[in-house]
Design a protein around this motif. Structure first.
Motif: not given
Length: 318
Positions: A274-299
């Motif tokens: 259940d935790l793996v599936r929840r983290v994957n749900k977070v990662l799906d949103g993290y990619r789609a929302s642009g949060a991943w790219m913003r973190a990449y650009q920052k760090w």
């Protein structure tokens, strides 16, 4: 590098043996790049994970009841998980906050599960204790530049991949070492215990000296120190980590090209589906929302340029 870490009311860094608050051992849309399985692996699609879900299973329920997510992280990998003295507080002048790409991801997971990105107990974990910390319930997740591979998926459960890296050589700019090749013969090579770099050297060392306590260290940053002191001729590690070390010391540089393709995942204990599936749900949103790219650009963009997207998620049929 910083020498301490920030402690706040809701986000704290504790040693691996610390206890949780209940007194118990604790345990903008972006395009995505196509994932390629790690070359060294022989199993089929080790990066394939469980499909995402927002459902609260028993593991997620325990985290909610505790009110804190317990995360195993690094505290000395520049740009990924490190302590920044510039962010120390007046209330705690000897401490500093954990920052970096991995820390941002931990905060996103905490916000999704608990509604608060600061509701985290951070545990600093050496490279070779990441799996043990999960198996002994000392942490809920490990977000620590941890490569997904065939051996590890038998020991812990992984999310989908959130970053692509590769093993590479780091050495002084003046060194005659040219990369992961015969130029390593007779050279003292530092790497971290329990790392995929150590496994790579064990499989093919080109005559390098790397085994034993003289060359292997608990944390990757210790290799940079040994390199600076002349106790090692080169370091073999993920290029993502090596780029951060090169950013700290202009006298060293990456040599040659990456000789593996590897993917980082968020790790949790086997069976905590259940935790793996929840983290994957977070990662799906993290990619789609642009949060991943913003973190990449920052760090990471300064030291690891020309990355246009996160790796695409891969899911198993079950």
């Amino acid at each position: 590098m910083a020498v301490a870490c920030a402690v706040t009311a809701t986000a704290v860094l504790l040693p691996l043996t610390a206890r949780d608050d209940g007194g118990h051992s604790a345990p903008v849309r972006q395009s995505v790049a196509r994932a390629v399985p790690a070359k060294a692996d022989t199993c089929k699609d080790p990066e394939a994970s469980l499909r995402p879900s927002a459902a609260d299973g028993p593991t997620v329920a325990r985290i909610k009841q505790r009110g804190k997510l317990i995360a195993g992280v690094d505290q000395n990998s520049f740009r990924w998980g490190y302590r920044n003295p510039a962010t120390s507080t007046l209330e705690n002048p000897a401490t500093s906050n954990l920052e970096g790409f991995d820390i941002d991801l931990v905060r996103a997971i905490a916000e999704d599960i608990l509604g608060d990105p600061n509701a985290v107990i951070y545990r600093a974990i050496p490279t070779n204790q990441r799996i043990e910390a999960l198996q002994k319930d000392k942490v809920d997740i490990v977000v620590r530049t941890m490569t997904i591979n065939c051996k590890r998926i038998e020991q812990v459960a992984f999310s989908t991949a959130y970053f692509q890296a590769g093993q590479q050589v780091l050495a002084p700019k003046a060194s005659k070492i040219t990369g992961y090749d015969s130029s390593l013969r007779g050279k003292k090579i530092c790497t971290a215990k329990g790392s995929t770099a150590y496994d790579a050297l064990k499989a093919k060392s080109f005559g390098a000296l790397f085994d034993g306590d003289r060359y292997t260290v608990p944390n990757q940053l210790d290799c940079l120190v040994r390199l600076q002191l002349g106790l090692a001729d080169a370091v073999v590690t993920d290029n993502a980590l090596a780029a951060g070390q090169a950013a700290q010391d202009p006298a060293v540089e990456l040599k040659g090209r990456p000789f593996t393709t590897e993917y980082y995942g968020v790790a949790t204990k086997l069976g905590n589906d259940d935790l793996v599936r929840r983290v994957n749900k977070v990662l799906d949103g993290y990619r789609a929302s642009g949060a991943w790219m913003r973190a990449y650009q920052k760090w990471l963009a300064t030291d690891l340029p020309r990355i246009s997207a996160p790796p695409a998620p891969k899911y198993r049929d079950n």
